[in-house]
Scaffold this motif. Structure first.
Motif, short mmCIF file in Angstrom:
data_model
loop_
_atom_site.label_atom_id
_atom_site.label_comp_id
_atom_site.label_asym_id
_atom_site.label_seq_id
_atom_site.Cartn_x
_atom_site.Cartn_y
_atom_site.Cartn_z
N PRO A 119 57.14 52.32 56.02
CA PRO A 119 58.16 52.30 54.96
C PRO A 119 57.60 52.51 53.57
O PRO A 119 58.24 53.12 52.72
CB PRO A 119 58.80 50.91 55.12
CG PRO A 119 58.58 50.56 56.56
CD PRO A 119 57.25 51.15 56.92
N ILE A 142 71.65 54.60 61.64
CA ILE A 142 70.66 53.74 61.00
C ILE A 142 71.28 52.99 59.82
O ILE A 142 71.01 51.81 59.60
CB ILE A 142 69.46 54.58 60.53
CG1 ILE A 142 68.78 55.24 61.73
CG2 ILE A 142 68.45 53.72 59.77
CD1 ILE A 142 68.32 54.28 62.80
N GLU A 202 69.30 45.12 59.36
CA GLU A 202 67.87 45.33 59.27
C GLU A 202 67.11 44.30 60.11
O GLU A 202 67.33 43.10 59.98
CB GLU A 202 67.40 45.22 57.81
CG GLU A 202 65.99 45.72 57.60
CD GLU A 202 65.84 47.14 58.09
OE1 GLU A 202 65.02 47.34 59.00
OE2 GLU A 202 66.54 48.03 57.61
N THR A 248 63.58 45.30 61.07
CA THR A 248 62.21 45.79 61.13
C THR A 248 61.41 45.52 59.86
O THR A 248 60.31 46.00 59.72
CB THR A 248 62.22 47.32 61.38
OG1 THR A 248 62.97 47.95 60.35
CG2 THR A 248 62.84 47.63 62.73
N PHE A 271 65.74 50.03 55.92
CA PHE A 271 66.08 51.35 56.46
C PHE A 271 67.58 51.61 56.36
O PHE A 271 68.00 52.75 56.23
CB PHE A 271 65.61 51.48 57.91
CG PHE A 271 64.13 51.69 58.03
CD1 PHE A 271 63.57 52.91 57.73
CD2 PHE A 271 63.30 50.66 58.44
CE1 PHE A 271 62.20 53.11 57.84
CE2 PHE A 271 61.94 50.85 58.54
CZ PHE A 271 61.38 52.07 58.24
N TRP A 272 68.39 50.57 56.45
CA TRP A 272 69.83 50.77 56.36
C TRP A 272 70.20 51.35 54.99
O TRP A 272 71.08 52.21 54.88
CB TRP A 272 70.57 49.45 56.58
CG TRP A 272 70.32 48.43 55.50
CD1 TRP A 272 69.39 47.44 55.49
CD2 TRP A 272 71.02 48.32 54.25
NE1 TRP A 272 69.46 46.72 54.32
CE2 TRP A 272 70.45 47.24 53.54
CE3 TRP A 272 72.07 49.04 53.67
CZ2 TRP A 272 70.90 46.86 52.28
CZ3 TRP A 272 72.51 48.65 52.40
CH2 TRP A 272 71.92 47.57 51.73
N GLY A 280 68.88 54.86 54.79
CA GLY A 280 69.75 55.62 55.69
C GLY A 280 71.05 55.98 55.00
O GLY A 280 71.57 57.10 55.17
N TRP A 294 61.06 55.09 60.69
CA TRP A 294 61.86 54.18 61.50
C TRP A 294 61.23 54.01 62.88
O TRP A 294 61.17 52.89 63.40
CB TRP A 294 63.27 54.71 61.61
CG TRP A 294 64.18 53.84 62.44
CD1 TRP A 294 64.85 52.73 62.02
CD2 TRP A 294 64.48 54.00 63.83
NE1 TRP A 294 65.55 52.18 63.06
CE2 TRP A 294 65.34 52.94 64.19
CE3 TRP A 294 64.11 54.93 64.79
CZ2 TRP A 294 65.84 52.80 65.49
CZ3 TRP A 294 64.60 54.78 66.08
CH2 TRP A 294 65.46 53.73 66.41
N THR A 325 59.84 50.43 64.46
CA THR A 325 60.50 49.83 65.62
C THR A 325 59.61 49.83 66.87
O THR A 325 59.99 49.20 67.85
CB THR A 325 61.80 50.59 65.95
OG1 THR A 325 61.52 51.99 66.09
CG2 THR A 325 62.83 50.37 64.88
#
Length: 497
Positions: A166, A432, A437, A439, A443-444, A447, A486, A490
């Motif tokens: 990330p 996504i 979230e 992880t 990312f959301w 995304g 991502w 994950t």
């Protein structure tokens, strides 16, 4: 100290734990195991500590290659503004495309299968078959066009071979954010100080004639005639692209960062971007931005993130109203009349009168003539630099919008497959953006930003040949980087992230 081979457990040095796929059981992998072989047998596997050590394969196996590549794209763009490089301008303009092709060959490992990949490669394969189309005049021009299109989609292949975390993905976005904010800022200064920050206008624009060049100017309230802001480009109105990205990415950093100075910079970038966009008077990008912000707001609403939704609406909405008054105070009646024309007719009438005519001609006239494509090397940069237009029966073609380019490339099949690839990318990113979230990275949120960006890019295909430019390459790079980051997050166990 090396790990003792007989010991087991999560606290033992030299051991790491990975998931080979989301939801799969944890597996113990020795830190001294061969790295390249692990990737070849399982492309979803990630590498512990790669971003700290640069990986044993050097820079070509390091995730830092992604922001470095973006930095080189920016350097190529800035080099075009230097008058001294005019003799090698073609080399500089094609350098970024050639570099993407080189990385496709040099970056080791196996690629992850992005959801859009089958559709995009299918469209590219049909385009390649047009090499044998009777309309293909120049073999060199045809090869140049295939190389350009392959280089644009190449990030889907080489970026996903890297273990991106990330932090690296955020750094990539930050580079684009700062460059585009700088371009928008320079664009505003070009209006405030006529002639002082303005680069030479592109020779392609100058060759259109004095009347056309004059149409790209407007008169400010001070009575001086200036070009529409160019920013860090050589095209009048070119700063609108930087303005668009500075607002969109600025909204993402505004919602994601907890640091006050980053939030302040994001708000400033949104203000400058909107002011520059109003002064550029590029209505297509403005409408695209409205679609993007509305899409981001919709995703936030559906996810129940109402506080962040309110922040986005208040900041962007308030800035839009404030900067419009500012732009009119600087640009005068020319700016006001240009934007007021959007409300004098229905949106579909405004589009048809400007770009809609090109779509109508594409569907009604060009598609029946070229149902399987028109041949390669007959339009765009490939034709301008490498094409052969000596045959009057097969002259050069013009593609004002992306849908026209798709018809030239492969007719009906390409016009179906490539948009399906865009929809597949949007569907994955939307999934996504809707997730909670789990992880450790937001990312959301990114995304949501990339979903809005993808939707805007799809809308822009109706106004511009988006996927025949560097912007198209950046599109696939950002989507591939998010997919790789991502997947990395994950599949790697939490204590190794």
């Amino acid at each position: 100290m090396s790990a003792r081979p007989g010991l087991q457990g999560p606290g033992v040095l030299g051991r790491r734990y990975v998931r080979r796929a989301p939801g799969a059981p944890l597996e113990v992998v020795s830190a001294t195991a061969p790295r390249v072989g692990a990737l070849e047998t399982n492309p979803g596997a990630t590498r512990s500590g790669e971003q700290r050590t640069g990986s044993r394969g050097g820079w070509l196996s390091s995730a830092r290659l992604v922001p470095l590549f973006v930095g080189l794209l920016i350097a190529c763009q800035l080099a075009l503004l230097v008058e001294a490089i005019s003799p090698v301008r073609v080399v500089v303009r094609t350098l970024s495309f050639g570099l993407s092709l080189a990385l496709l060959v040099l970056v080791p490992g196996r690629s992850l299968k992005h959801p859009a990949l089958p559709f995009v490669l299918g469209a590219l394969g049909i385009t390649a078959l047009n090499f044998f189309n009777p309309g293909t005049v120049s073999a060199l021009g045809a090869m140049a066009q295939l190389a350009i299109q392959l280089s644009i989609v190449a990030p889907l292949l080489w970026v996903t071979r890297l273990s991106i975390d990330p932090k690296t993905f955020r750094l990539t976005l930050a580079l684009l954010f700062f460059f585009n904010t700088a371009s928008a800022t320079v664009g505003v200064l070009q209006v405030y100080f006529p002639g002082r920050f303005q680069p030479n206008v592109s020779t392609m624009i100058q060759n259109q004639g004095e009347a056309y060049v004059r149409s790209l100017e407007f008169e400010t309230v001070s009575g001086e005639r200036v070009f529409r802001p160019m920013g860090l480009t050589d095209m009048p109105g070119g700063a609108a692209t930087g303005a668009f990205y500075s607002v969109l990415l600025g909204g993402g950093f505004l919602l994601s960062s907890r640091r006050g100075w980053v939030r302040g910079m994001s708000v400033g970038s949104i203000l400058v971007g909107l002011l520059c966009l109003y002064l550029c008077q590029v209505r297509a990008l403005a409408l695209m931005l409205v679609v993007c912000v509305a899409a981001m707001a919709l995703v936030l609403a559906l996810s129940g993130r109402l506080a962040r939704l309110a922040t986005l609406v208040v900041v962007v909405g308030g800035a839009a109203v404030f900067t419009f008054g500012w732009a009119v105070a600087v640009g005068g009646d020319a700016v006001f009349a240009r934007w007021n024309s959007l409300f004098e007719e229905r949106p579909e009438q405004v589009y048809h009168r400007n770009r809609g005519l090109f779509l109508e001609v594409t569907l009604n006239d060009l598609l029946p003539v070229y149902p399987l494509g028109a041949g390669l090397g007959r339009y765009g940069m490939a034709n301008a630099y490498f094409g052969d237009n000596s045959d009057p029966a097969r002259p050069s073609l013009w593609a004002e919008i992306q849908w026209t380019a798709w018809v030239y490339d492969g007719g009906f099949l390409v016009m179906v497959l490539y948009p399906l690839g865009l929809l597949a990318a949007m569907a994955w990113v939307f999934r996504i953006a809707r997730q909670r979230e789990t992880t450790g990275g937001e990312f959301w949120l990114w995304g949501s930003v990339i979903f809005a960006y993808n939707l805007g890019a799809l809308a822009l295909t109706f106004s511009y040949s988006f996927f025949m430019s560097q912007m198209g390459m950046e599109f696939w790079l950002l989507n591939a980087a998010l997919f790789g980051a991502w997947t990395h997050a994950t599949t790697l166990h939490a204590h190794r992230r």
